[in-house]
Motif scaffolding. Structure first.
Motif, PDB file in Angstrom:
ATOM      1  N   ASP A  78       0.814  -1.219   0.000  1.00 57.06           N
ATOM      2  CA  ASP A  78       0.000   0.000   0.000  1.00 57.06           C
ATOM      3  C   ASP A  78       0.845   1.264   0.000  1.00 57.06           C
ATOM      4  N   GLY A  79       2.160   1.106  -0.039  1.00 63.55           N
ATOM      5  CA  GLY A  79       3.048   2.265  -0.036  1.00 63.55           C
ATOM      6  C   GLY A  79       3.368   2.793   1.353  1.00 63.55           C
ATOM      7  N   ASN A  80       2.958   2.055   2.378  1.00 69.54           N
ATOM      8  CA  ASN A  80       3.258   2.468   3.752  1.00 69.54           C
ATOM      9  C   ASN A  80       4.695   2.102   4.113  1.00 69.54           C
ATOM     10  N   GLU A  81       5.372   3.008   4.788  1.00 68.41           N
ATOM     11  CA  GLU A  81       6.732   2.743   5.246  1.00 68.41           C
ATOM     12  C   GLU A  81       6.664   1.773   6.419  1.00 68.41           C
ATOM     13  N   ILE A  82       7.322   0.622   6.272  1.00 64.18           N
ATOM     14  CA  ILE A  82       7.291  -0.371   7.354  1.00 64.18           C
ATOM     15  C   ILE A  82       8.649  -0.513   8.037  1.00 64.18           C
ATOM     16  N   TYR A  83       9.682   0.115   7.476  1.00 66.33           N
ATOM     17  CA  TYR A  83      11.021   0.020   8.066  1.00 66.33           C
ATOM     18  C   TYR A  83      11.856   1.180   7.548  1.00 66.33           C
ATOM     19  N   ASN A  84      12.597   1.814   8.446  1.00 72.04           N
ATOM     20  CA  ASN A  84      13.447   2.935   8.046  1.00 72.04           C
ATOM     21  C   ASN A  84      14.635   3.016   8.998  1.00 72.04           C
ATOM     22  N   LYS A  85      15.802   2.663   8.499  1.00 75.97           N
ATOM     23  CA  LYS A  85      17.018   2.718   9.319  1.00 75.97           C
ATOM     24  C   LYS A  85      18.172   3.236   8.470  1.00 75.97           C
ATOM     25  N   SER A  86      19.122   3.819   9.141  1.00 74.14           N
ATOM     26  CA  SER A  86      20.386   4.164   8.502  1.00 74.14           C
ATOM     27  C   SER A  86      21.312   2.966   8.654  1.00 74.14           C
ATOM     28  N   VAL A  87      22.080   2.695   7.621  1.00 67.32           N
ATOM     29  CA  VAL A  87      23.070   1.627   7.680  1.00 67.32           C
ATOM     30  C   VAL A  87      24.443   2.288   7.663  1.00 67.32           C
ATOM     31  N   ASP A  88      25.172   2.101   8.747  1.00 68.92           N
ATOM     32  CA  ASP A  88      26.488   2.693   8.916  1.00 68.92           C
ATOM     33  C   ASP A  88      27.521   1.596   8.686  1.00 68.92           C
ATOM     34  N   VAL A  89      28.255   1.719   7.598  1.00 66.80           N
ATOM     35  CA  VAL A  89      29.285   0.735   7.283  1.00 66.80           C
ATOM     36  C   VAL A  89      30.625   1.319   7.708  1.00 66.80           C
ATOM     37  N   VAL A  90      31.255   0.631   8.645  1.00 65.98           N
ATOM     38  CA  VAL A  90      32.530   1.103   9.200  1.00 65.98           C
ATOM     39  C   VAL A  90      33.594   0.016   9.044  1.00 65.98           C
ATOM     40  N   LYS A  91      34.817   0.467   8.819  1.00 67.67           N
ATOM     41  CA  LYS A  91      35.932  -0.471   8.708  1.00 67.67           C
ATOM     42  C   LYS A  91      36.262  -1.051  10.075  1.00 67.67           C
ATOM     43  N   VAL A  92      36.776  -2.248  10.071  1.00 69.53           N
ATOM     44  CA  VAL A  92      37.218  -2.893  11.299  1.00 69.53           C
ATOM     45  C   VAL A  92      38.526  -2.230  11.719  1.00 69.53           C
ATOM     46  N   VAL A  93      38.604  -1.831  12.975  1.00 67.27           N
ATOM     47  CA  VAL A  93      39.820  -1.219  13.495  1.00 67.27           C
ATOM     48  C   VAL A  93      40.663  -2.312  14.137  1.00 67.27           C
ATOM     49  N   VAL A  94      41.864  -2.481  13.627  1.00 66.50           N
ATOM     50  CA  VAL A  94      42.770  -3.479  14.182  1.00 66.50           C
ATOM     51  C   VAL A  94      43.601  -2.797  15.259  1.00 66.50           C
ATOM     52  N   LYS A  95      43.474  -3.292  16.478  1.00 66.11           N
ATOM     53  CA  LYS A  95      44.121  -2.642  17.608  1.00 66.11           C
ATOM     54  C   LYS A  95      45.491  -3.225  17.924  1.00 66.11           C
ATOM     55  N   LYS A  96      45.780  -4.404  17.442  1.00 72.64           N
ATOM     56  CA  LYS A  96      47.068  -5.020  17.742  1.00 72.64           C
ATOM     57  C   LYS A  96      48.138  -4.412  16.849  1.00 72.64           C
ATOM     58  N   GLY A  97      49.247  -4.075  17.438  1.00 72.51           N
ATOM     59  CA  GLY A  97      50.354  -3.517  16.684  1.00 72.51           C
ATOM     60  C   GLY A  97      51.179  -4.594  16.012  1.00 72.51           C
ATOM     61  N   VAL A  98      52.014  -4.176  15.074  1.00 71.71           N
ATOM     62  CA  VAL A  98      52.854  -5.094  14.326  1.00 71.71           C
ATOM     63  C   VAL A  98      53.785  -5.858  15.272  1.00 71.71           C
ATOM     64  N   ARG A  99      54.344  -5.177  16.255  1.00 73.21           N
ATOM     65  CA  ARG A  99      55.246  -5.846  17.194  1.00 73.21           C
ATOM     66  C   ARG A  99      54.511  -6.949  17.960  1.00 73.21           C
ATOM     67  N   GLU A 100      53.273  -6.665  18.376  1.00 72.66           N
ATOM     68  CA  GLU A 100      52.503  -7.669  19.105  1.00 72.66           C
ATOM     69  C   GLU A 100      52.204  -8.873  18.212  1.00 72.66           C
ATOM     70  N   LEU A 101      51.895  -8.624  16.933  1.00 74.53           N
ATOM     71  CA  LEU A 101      51.619  -9.724  16.009  1.00 74.53           C
ATOM     72  C   LEU A 101      52.861 -10.588  15.814  1.00 74.53           C
ATOM     73  N   ARG A 102      54.018  -9.941  15.658  1.00 77.97           N
ATOM     74  CA  ARG A 102      55.257 -10.695  15.497  1.00 77.97           C
ATOM     75  C   ARG A 102      55.550 -11.523  16.747  1.00 77.97           C
ATOM     76  N   ALA A 103      55.340 -10.939  17.910  1.00 77.10           N
ATOM     77  CA  ALA A 103      55.567 -11.665  19.163  1.00 77.10           C
ATOM     78  C   ALA A 103      54.633 -12.867  19.256  1.00 77.10           C
ATOM     79  N   ASP A 104      53.377 -12.686  18.853  1.00 79.37           N
ATOM     80  CA  ASP A 104      52.414 -13.789  18.856  1.00 79.37           C
ATOM     81  C   ASP A 104      52.850 -14.890  17.891  1.00 79.37           C
ATOM     82  N   GLN A 105      53.342 -14.494  16.713  1.00 78.64           N
ATOM     83  CA  GLN A 105      53.790 -15.474  15.729  1.00 78.64           C
ATOM     84  C   GLN A 105      54.982 -16.268  16.261  1.00 78.64           C
ATOM     85  N   GLU A 106      55.894 -15.577  16.916  1.00 82.66           N
ATOM     86  CA  GLU A 106      57.069 -16.253  17.470  1.00 82.66           C
ATOM     87  C   GLU A 106      56.665 -17.248  18.555  1.00 82.66           C
ATOM     88  N   LYS A 107      55.595 -16.924  19.304  1.00 79.14           N
ATOM     89  CA  LYS A 107      55.132 -17.820  20.363  1.00 79.14           C
ATOM     90  C   LYS A 107      54.227 -18.924  19.826  1.00 79.14           C
TER      91      LYS A 107
END
Length: 114
Positions: free
Chosen positions: A80-109
């Motif tokens: 009938d043309g009635n709005e049944i849903y209305n949302k904004s979709v926010d697409v955000v990149k994943v933030v990687v918090k681990k540093g390169v040094r931490e990743l290397r240390a993890d790989q070594e272990k």
């Protein structure tokens, strides 16, 4: 009284951010979300198809999927043309918090190796 002002400010921010997020879906690029409707879906509007898109699964089920970072409107209408849903979709990149040094240390272990 000095303690009440900061507490009130935090409470106000919590309420406003909850109200804001109620009208928003947050996804990362490549993620998807299934949305079910009680009414039959007839028309779907996406304001920025480069940010997100959708696939109709059946008359009452739609999957939305994130493409690239940005904000897009996602609006659904019934026959009938009635709005049944209305949302904004926010697409955000994943933030990687681990540093390169931490990743290397993890790989070594040997952490993360399977």
């Amino acid at each position: 009284m000095k303690l009440l002002k900061p507490v009130f400010a935090v409470l106000l921010l919590s309420i406003s951010s909850t109200a804001f997020s109620a009208g928003m879906i947050r996804l990362h690029p490549g993620n998807a979300k299934t949305i079910n409707f009680s009414s039959e879906v007839a028309t779907i509007f996406v304001s920025i198809p480069e940010v997100m898109n959708y696939k109709v699964i059946n008359h009452q089920k739609v999957v939305i999927f994130a493409l690239e970072e940005g904000l897009s409107a996602f609006i659904v209408y019934d026959r009938d043309g009635n709005e049944i849903y209305n949302k904004s979709v926010d697409v955000v990149k994943v933030v990687v918090k681990k540093g390169v040094r931490e990743l290397r240390a993890d790989q070594e272990k040997g952490i993360g190796d399977e």
